[in-house]
Design a protein around this motif. Structure first.
Motif, PDB file in Angstrom:
ATOM      1  N   ALA A  23       0.856  -1.181   0.000  1.00  0.00           N
ATOM      2  CA  ALA A  23       0.000   0.000   0.000  1.00  0.00           C
ATOM      3  C   ALA A  23       0.890   1.228   0.000  1.00  0.00           C
ATOM      4  CB  ALA A  23      -0.927  -0.003   1.217  1.00  0.00           C
ATOM      5  N   ASP A  24       0.341   2.352  -0.486  1.00  0.00           N
ATOM      6  CA  ASP A  24       1.159   3.564  -0.564  1.00  0.00           C
ATOM      7  C   ASP A  24       0.425   4.802  -0.059  1.00  0.00           C
ATOM      8  OD1 ASP A  24      -0.680   3.918  -2.528  1.00  0.00           O
ATOM      9  OD2 ASP A  24       0.746   4.185  -4.178  1.00  0.00           O
ATOM     10  N   GLY A  25      -0.687   4.596   0.666  1.00  0.00           N
ATOM     11  CA  GLY A  25      -1.465   5.724   1.147  1.00  0.00           C
ATOM     12  C   GLY A  25      -2.511   6.179   0.154  1.00  0.00           C
ATOM     13  N   ILE A  26      -2.410   5.719  -1.078  1.00  0.00           N
ATOM     14  CA  ILE A  26      -3.385   6.056  -2.115  1.00  0.00           C
ATOM     15  C   ILE A  26      -4.249   4.839  -2.434  1.00  0.00           C
ATOM     16  CG2 ILE A  26      -3.704   6.886  -4.477  1.00  0.00           C
ATOM     17  CD1 ILE A  26      -0.984   8.242  -4.227  1.00  0.00           C
ATOM     18  N   GLY A  27      -3.620   3.676  -2.496  1.00  0.00           N
ATOM     19  CA  GLY A  27      -4.338   2.448  -2.808  1.00  0.00           C
ATOM     20  C   GLY A  27      -3.652   1.250  -2.186  1.00  0.00           C
ATOM     21  N   ARG A  28      -4.336   0.121  -2.257  1.00  0.00           N
ATOM     22  CA  ARG A  28      -3.798  -1.153  -1.759  1.00  0.00           C
ATOM     23  C   ARG A  28      -3.817  -2.144  -2.907  1.00  0.00           C
ATOM     24  NH1 ARG A  28      -5.547  -6.125  -0.058  1.00  0.00           N
ATOM     25  NH2 ARG A  28      -4.230  -7.119   1.536  1.00  0.00           N
ATOM     26  N   TYR A  29      -2.730  -2.926  -3.031  1.00  0.00           N
ATOM     27  CA  TYR A  29      -2.575  -3.830  -4.153  1.00  0.00           C
ATOM     28  C   TYR A  29      -2.126  -5.193  -3.648  1.00  0.00           C
ATOM     29  CZ  TYR A  29      -2.578   0.749  -6.262  1.00  0.00           C
ATOM     30  OH  TYR A  29      -2.921   2.022  -6.604  1.00  0.00           O
ATOM     31  N   GLU A  30      -2.836  -6.233  -4.074  1.00  0.00           N
ATOM     32  CA  GLU A  30      -2.501  -7.593  -3.680  1.00  0.00           C
ATOM     33  C   GLU A  30      -2.263  -8.435  -4.926  1.00  0.00           C
ATOM     34  OE1 GLU A  30      -7.094  -9.173  -3.100  1.00  0.00           O
ATOM     35  OE2 GLU A  30      -5.918  -8.575  -1.352  1.00  0.00           O
ATOM     36  N   LYS A  31      -2.024  -9.740  -4.730  1.00  0.00           N
ATOM     37  CA  LYS A  31      -1.661 -10.628  -5.828  1.00  0.00           C
ATOM     38  C   LYS A  31      -2.625 -10.495  -7.007  1.00  0.00           C
ATOM     39  CE  LYS A  31      -0.747 -15.475  -6.962  1.00  0.00           C
ATOM     40  NZ  LYS A  31      -0.653 -16.853  -6.444  1.00  0.00           N
ATOM     41  N   GLY A  32      -2.057 -10.276  -8.182  1.00  0.00           N
ATOM     42  CA  GLY A  32      -2.843 -10.144  -9.404  1.00  0.00           C
ATOM     43  C   GLY A  32      -3.256  -8.730  -9.717  1.00  0.00           C
ATOM     44  N   ASP A  33      -3.082  -7.790  -8.772  1.00  0.00           N
ATOM     45  CA  ASP A  33      -3.445  -6.392  -9.005  1.00  0.00           C
ATOM     46  C   ASP A  33      -2.333  -5.681  -9.765  1.00  0.00           C
ATOM     47  OD1 ASP A  33      -5.850  -6.668  -7.703  1.00  0.00           O
ATOM     48  OD2 ASP A  33      -5.158  -5.792  -5.819  1.00  0.00           O
ATOM     49  N   LEU A  34      -2.736  -4.793 -10.644  1.00  0.00           N
ATOM     50  CA  LEU A  34      -1.794  -4.000 -11.432  1.00  0.00           C
ATOM     51  C   LEU A  34      -2.087  -2.525 -11.200  1.00  0.00           C
ATOM     52  CD1 LEU A  34       0.376  -3.859 -13.723  1.00  0.00           C
ATOM     53  CD2 LEU A  34      -1.534  -3.813 -15.335  1.00  0.00           C
ATOM     54  N   CYS A  35      -1.066  -1.770 -10.862  1.00  0.00           N
ATOM     55  CA  CYS A  35      -1.253  -0.322 -10.711  1.00  0.00           C
ATOM     56  C   CYS A  35      -0.341   0.403 -11.684  1.00  0.00           C
ATOM     57  CB  CYS A  35      -0.986   0.124  -9.281  1.00  0.00           C
ATOM     58  SG  CYS A  35       0.728  -0.008  -8.758  1.00  0.00           S
ATOM     59  N   ALA A  36      -0.783   1.596 -12.069  1.00  0.00           N
ATOM     60  CA  ALA A  36      -0.011   2.408 -13.013  1.00  0.00           C
ATOM     61  C   ALA A  36       0.138   3.810 -12.464  1.00  0.00           C
ATOM     62  CB  ALA A  36      -0.715   2.451 -14.366  1.00  0.00           C
ATOM     63  N   VAL A  37       1.310   4.373 -12.603  1.00  0.00           N
ATOM     64  CA  VAL A  37       1.554   5.750 -12.176  1.00  0.00           C
ATOM     65  C   VAL A  37       2.241   6.504 -13.297  1.00  0.00           C
ATOM     66  CG1 VAL A  37       1.709   5.168  -9.735  1.00  0.00           C
ATOM     67  CG2 VAL A  37       3.766   5.141 -11.127  1.00  0.00           C
ATOM     68  N   GLY A  38       2.093   7.813 -13.267  1.00  0.00           N
ATOM     69  CA  GLY A  38       2.746   8.677 -14.237  1.00  0.00           C
ATOM     70  C   GLY A  38       3.526   9.764 -13.540  1.00  0.00           C
ATOM     71  N   GLU A  39       3.925  10.755 -14.284  1.00  0.00           N
ATOM     72  CA  GLU A  39       4.765  11.826 -13.748  1.00  0.00           C
ATOM     73  C   GLU A  39       4.036  12.649 -12.690  1.00  0.00           C
ATOM     74  OE1 GLU A  39       6.188  14.146 -16.989  1.00  0.00           O
ATOM     75  OE2 GLU A  39       7.090  12.443 -18.029  1.00  0.00           O
ATOM     76  N   GLU A  40       2.703  12.620 -12.720  1.00  0.00           N
ATOM     77  CA  GLU A  40       1.942  13.469 -11.804  1.00  0.00           C
ATOM     78  C   GLU A  40       1.794  12.867 -10.414  1.00  0.00           C
ATOM     79  OE1 GLU A  40      -0.774  10.403 -13.267  1.00  0.00           O
ATOM     80  OE2 GLU A  40       0.761  11.660 -14.203  1.00  0.00           O
ATOM     81  N   THR A  41       2.177  11.609 -10.230  1.00  0.00           N
ATOM     82  CA  THR A  41       1.929  10.913  -8.968  1.00  0.00           C
ATOM     83  C   THR A  41       3.186  10.836  -8.112  1.00  0.00           C
ATOM     84  OG1 THR A  41       0.224   9.554 -10.014  1.00  0.00           O
ATOM     85  CG2 THR A  41       1.117   8.775  -7.920  1.00  0.00           C
ATOM     86  N   THR A  42       3.043  11.191  -6.825  1.00  0.00           N
ATOM     87  CA  THR A  42       4.091  10.981  -5.824  1.00  0.00           C
ATOM     88  C   THR A  42       3.589   9.917  -4.861  1.00  0.00           C
ATOM     89  OG1 THR A  42       4.828  13.283  -5.967  1.00  0.00           O
ATOM     90  CG2 THR A  42       5.478  12.027  -4.012  1.00  0.00           C
ATOM     91  N   HIS A  43       4.382   8.885  -4.634  1.00  0.00           N
ATOM     92  CA  HIS A  43       3.925   7.821  -3.749  1.00  0.00           C
ATOM     93  C   HIS A  43       5.100   7.133  -3.072  1.00  0.00           C
ATOM     94  CE1 HIS A  43       4.480   4.249  -6.678  1.00  0.00           C
ATOM     95  NE2 HIS A  43       5.128   5.277  -7.166  1.00  0.00           N
ATOM     96  N   ARG A  44       4.766   6.315  -2.061  1.00  0.00           N
ATOM     97  CA  ARG A  44       5.784   5.570  -1.326  1.00  0.00           C
ATOM     98  C   ARG A  44       5.251   4.169  -1.034  1.00  0.00           C
ATOM     99  NH1 ARG A  44       7.930   5.912   4.818  1.00  0.00           N
ATOM    100  NH2 ARG A  44       9.877   4.791   4.511  1.00  0.00           N
ATOM    101  N   PRO A  45       5.445   3.225  -1.958  1.00  0.00           N
ATOM    102  CA  PRO A  45       4.929   1.862  -1.762  1.00  0.00           C
ATOM    103  C   PRO A  45       5.627   1.165  -0.590  1.00  0.00           C
ATOM    104  CG  PRO A  45       5.488   2.278  -4.068  1.00  0.00           C
ATOM    105  CD  PRO A  45       6.084   3.393  -3.274  1.00  0.00           C
ATOM    106  N   ILE A  46       4.824   0.574   0.299  1.00  0.00           N
ATOM    107  CA  ILE A  46       5.345  -0.154   1.455  1.00  0.00           C
ATOM    108  C   ILE A  46       4.647  -1.519   1.522  1.00  0.00           C
ATOM    109  CG2 ILE A  46       5.593  -0.213   3.968  1.00  0.00           C
ATOM    110  CD1 ILE A  46       7.282   1.923   2.680  1.00  0.00           C
ATOM    111  N   ALA A  47       5.419  -2.586   1.658  1.00  0.00           N
ATOM    112  CA  ALA A  47       4.841  -3.927   1.751  1.00  0.00           C
ATOM    113  C   ALA A  47       4.109  -4.090   3.074  1.00  0.00           C
ATOM    114  CB  ALA A  47       5.929  -4.988   1.622  1.00  0.00           C
ATOM    115  N   GLU A  48       2.967  -4.772   3.027  1.00  0.00           N
ATOM    116  CA  GLU A  48       2.195  -5.008   4.237  1.00  0.00           C
ATOM    117  C   GLU A  48       2.883  -6.037   5.128  1.00  0.00           C
ATOM    118  OE1 GLU A  48      -1.765  -6.106   3.190  1.00  0.00           O
ATOM    119  OE2 GLU A  48      -2.337  -4.039   2.687  1.00  0.00           O
ATOM    120  N   GLN A  49       2.504  -6.034   6.390  1.00  0.00           N
ATOM    121  CA  GLN A  49       3.038  -7.012   7.329  1.00  0.00           C
ATOM    122  C   GLN A  49       2.560  -8.421   6.946  1.00  0.00           C
ATOM    123  OE1 GLN A  49       5.286  -6.447   9.654  1.00  0.00           O
ATOM    124  NE2 GLN A  49       5.314  -4.241   9.195  1.00  0.00           N
TER     125      GLN A  49
END
Length: 227
Positions: A172-198
């Protein structure tokens, strides 16, 4: 950042052969994890084949057979080298009792094969994060990421697009949560910090067509170094 399923344009580009090798790896791996993506890719392949069949026949060069056989020989030679590398990597990993090698065996086949061909050698990316570069073509790069629970990437933006497909675990990165099989896309406009869940280690396939741009103090260092 957006949770997405691969759109028709990307799948059609795969069928037409216009996708970069890293992006094709992304589509093929997503198809292994998601039935709807697999079905869409199959139908796109069928339609592309039907279109090719409808085209008028083209005359072949006199040496077309020689060219085809030479290409087959080159592919087989490359496969042999990859198989040799894989065999050496398996033996070395077994002798070193490297448990992370065996973790690769549980990943989807397209990524697993590329990781083995790359020598299954993890490299430091950040505290708690290791990476294997799988392939590079032009500005596009595909990497396999292994992210320990509670760890991840420093806050950053991008010079281009970044696609991240979760193969195991979740982040999760504070914007969304992603699990197995999920695909996320970001561009130049997005600032994020992906962190693996416990809990489970997060494995992800990341495909980018530009470099990461860090923010904060790390970004200042990056800019000072000219990256």
């Amino acid at each position: 950042m957006t949770l997405i399923s691969l759109d028709d344009e990307l799948i059609a580009a795969r069928a037409s052969g216009t996708l970069s090798a890293p992006m094709r790896l992304l589509v093929d791996t997503h198809a292994v994890l998601k039935n709807d993506v697999a079905e869409a890719a199959f139908m796109s392949d069928v339609m592309s084949a039907a279109f090719l069949e409808s085209l008028p026949a083209e005359s072949m060069a006199d040496n077309a057979l020689d060219i085809a056989l030479a290409a087959i020989d080159a592919i087989e030679a490359g496969a042999g080298e990859a198989a040799g590398t894989q065999s050496i990597s398996r033996k070395a990993a077994a002798e070193a009792a490297d448990s992370t090698f065996f973790e690769l065996l549980n990943l989807p086949e397209p990524v697993r094969q590329r990781a083995l061909e790359a020598g299954a050698q993890w490299r430091f990316a950040a505290p708690g994060v290791r990476r294997i570069e799988l392939m590079r073509e032009g500005n596009a790069t595909a990497e396999l990421l292994r992210i320990e629970p509670g760890h991840g990437s420093p806050s950053h933006t991008h010079d281009g697009k970044e696609f991240t497909l979760v193969l195991a675990g979740a982040f999760a990165d504070g914007i969304g949560r992603y699990e197995k099989g999920d695909l996320c896309a970001v561009g130049e406009e997005t600032t994020h910090r992906p962190i693996a869940e416990q809990g489970e280690i997060c494995f992800a396939l990341a495909v980018t067509d530009g470099s990461l741009k860090f923010t904060g103090a790390l970004g200042a260092v990056q800019r000072f170094l000219g990256h």
